[in-house]
Design a protein around this motif. Structure first.
Motif, short mmCIF file in Angstrom:
data_model
loop_
_atom_site.label_atom_id
_atom_site.label_comp_id
_atom_site.label_asym_id
_atom_site.label_seq_id
_atom_site.Cartn_x
_atom_site.Cartn_y
_atom_site.Cartn_z
N ILE A 44 55.89 7.08 33.78
CA ILE A 44 55.25 5.78 33.54
C ILE A 44 55.89 4.72 34.42
O ILE A 44 55.28 3.67 34.71
CB ILE A 44 55.36 5.40 32.05
CG1 ILE A 44 54.48 4.18 31.73
CG2 ILE A 44 56.80 5.14 31.66
CD1 ILE A 44 52.99 4.49 31.77
N ASP A 45 57.10 5.01 34.90
CA ASP A 45 57.78 4.07 35.78
C ASP A 45 57.05 3.91 37.11
O ASP A 45 57.26 2.91 37.82
CB ASP A 45 59.22 4.52 36.06
CG ASP A 45 60.09 4.51 34.80
OD1 ASP A 45 59.68 3.86 33.81
OD2 ASP A 45 61.14 5.18 34.81
N ASN A 46 56.22 4.86 37.48
CA ASN A 46 55.49 4.81 38.76
C ASN A 46 54.09 4.19 38.63
O ASN A 46 53.36 4.17 39.62
CB ASN A 46 55.37 6.24 39.33
CG ASN A 46 56.70 6.87 39.58
OD1 ASN A 46 57.66 6.20 39.96
ND2 ASN A 46 56.81 8.20 39.40
N VAL A 47 53.78 3.73 37.44
CA VAL A 47 52.43 3.15 37.23
C VAL A 47 52.53 1.62 37.28
O VAL A 47 53.27 1.01 36.48
CB VAL A 47 51.87 3.59 35.85
CG1 VAL A 47 50.50 2.94 35.62
CG2 VAL A 47 51.75 5.11 35.80
N PHE A 48 51.78 1.05 38.20
CA PHE A 48 51.81 -0.40 38.36
C PHE A 48 50.41 -1.00 38.31
O PHE A 48 50.22 -2.18 38.61
CB PHE A 48 52.46 -0.80 39.69
CG PHE A 48 53.91 -0.46 39.76
CD1 PHE A 48 54.87 -1.35 39.29
CD2 PHE A 48 54.34 0.77 40.25
CE1 PHE A 48 56.22 -1.03 39.36
CE2 PHE A 48 55.68 1.09 40.32
CZ PHE A 48 56.64 0.19 39.87
N GLY A 49 49.45 -0.21 37.96
CA GLY A 49 48.07 -0.71 37.86
C GLY A 49 47.30 0.18 36.90
O GLY A 49 47.88 0.97 36.16
N ALA A 50 46.02 0.03 36.93
CA ALA A 50 45.18 0.82 36.03
C ALA A 50 45.37 2.31 36.32
O ALA A 50 45.42 2.73 37.46
CB ALA A 50 43.71 0.41 36.21
N TYR A 51 45.39 3.05 35.27
CA TYR A 51 45.56 4.49 35.44
C TYR A 51 44.55 5.25 34.61
O TYR A 51 44.55 6.45 34.53
CB TYR A 51 47.01 4.92 35.04
CG TYR A 51 47.35 4.64 33.60
CD1 TYR A 51 47.34 5.70 32.67
CD2 TYR A 51 47.62 3.38 33.14
CE1 TYR A 51 47.65 5.47 31.35
CE2 TYR A 51 47.92 3.15 31.82
CZ TYR A 51 47.93 4.19 30.93
OH TYR A 51 48.23 3.96 29.60
#
Length: 285
Positions: free
Chosen positions: A278-285
């Motif tokens: 989740i640390d690599n998510v910075f937008g909609a997923y």
């Protein structure tokens, strides 16, 4: 007057041992004449028997003397203790030969050097200090026995005291962690469940994505995007559609996709599978 006859009295011939000479064409043959009696023949047989027995007895005595006396053997190249033992018929074989010549051979019986002299029939010399060493060892053991017995007795008494002593109180069970019923508590509880299942993620990343997706509202739902059009609207803190929630649901959490802890852990499990964390998510997923 009638002629007087000549009457000669036959002479008795002595049948003793003699020699008769017969000539044949000038050659003289000496033939033994044997007497008719057997008295003179018996001694000859006895003498012959004695002569035939005497050498055997002397030879046996000589052999026994030879075997009794230790022999010396100088080792030549290619010889082994086994070969030498067989050559001299050593009773006990190469081991007996080695025991009697350990000092000359050395510690390795398989390696004998040419030129050394072996004594065949020598007895193994017992170490001069064997008996004193054994006696000293026995005395030391006897001296140590009382001390060892006292130690063993003390240990038994100590074990007895430990056994009869009142059992120590069991450590108090750790109190279960409690979490506040708010966004901070939901995230911290989700992190504890994720740690048990090896799901990566940090507080900051989870908090960041929740604020973007639902502004921290666990009952948020999206009824206007493409997922909603397909009949699977995004729900909860991290806006997870039902098929994704069911596929990545983490055991031990609620099966309700609106449940804050269940929603967070399922979303983080999906993000770990799809993006690594989740640390690599910075937008909609």
């Amino acid at each position: 007057m009638p002629a007087q006859g000549k009457h000669r009295r036959p002479k008795s011939v002595s049948l003793g041992r003699g020699i008769a000479a017969v000539t044949t064409g000038g050659a003289v043959l000496a033939l033994p004449v044997l007497g008719a009696t057997t008295a003179s023949a018996a001694p000859a047989h006895s003498i012959a028997a004695e002569k035939s027995v005497a050498p055997v007895s002397v030879t046996a005595q000589a052999n026994s003397v030879t075997k009794a006396a230790p022999a010396k053997h100088s080792v030549v190249s290619g010889e082994t203790l086994s070969k030498i033992a067989r050559e001299y018929s050593v009773s006990g074989g190469w081991k007996k030969l080695y025991e009697g010549n350990r000092k000359a051979v050395g510690e390795n019986p398989n390696l004998i050097h040419p030129g050394i002299t072996l004594t065949i029939g020598a007895k193994a010399a017992a170490p001069s200090d064997a008996k004193p060493a054994k006696a000293a060892k026995a005395a030391k053991a006897a001296k140590a026995a009382p001390a060892a017995e006292r130690t063993a007795t003390a240990e038994r008494a100590d074990r007895s005291e430990r056994t009869t002593a009142a059992p120590a109180a069991a450590p108090a069970a750790a109190a279960p962690a409690t979490y506040t019923d708010d966004l901070d508590g939901w995230i911290k509880e989700s992190l504890a469940v994720m740690a048990q299942h090896g799901i990566p993620g940090s507080y900051e990343s989870i908090h960041r994505n929740i604020i973007r997706e639902s502004s921290g509202n666990p009952n948020a739902i999206n009824n206007w995007d493409s997922n909603a059009v397909k009949g699977t609207p995004s729900k909860g803190l991290l806006q997870v559609i039902d098929p994704t929630f069911q596929a990545y649901h983490v055991p031990g959490t609620s099966t309700d996709s609106y449940d804050p802890v269940a929603n967070i852990t399922a979303a983080c499990n999906y993000a770990a599978d799809r993006y690594g964390s989740i640390d690599n998510v910075f937008g909609a997923y």
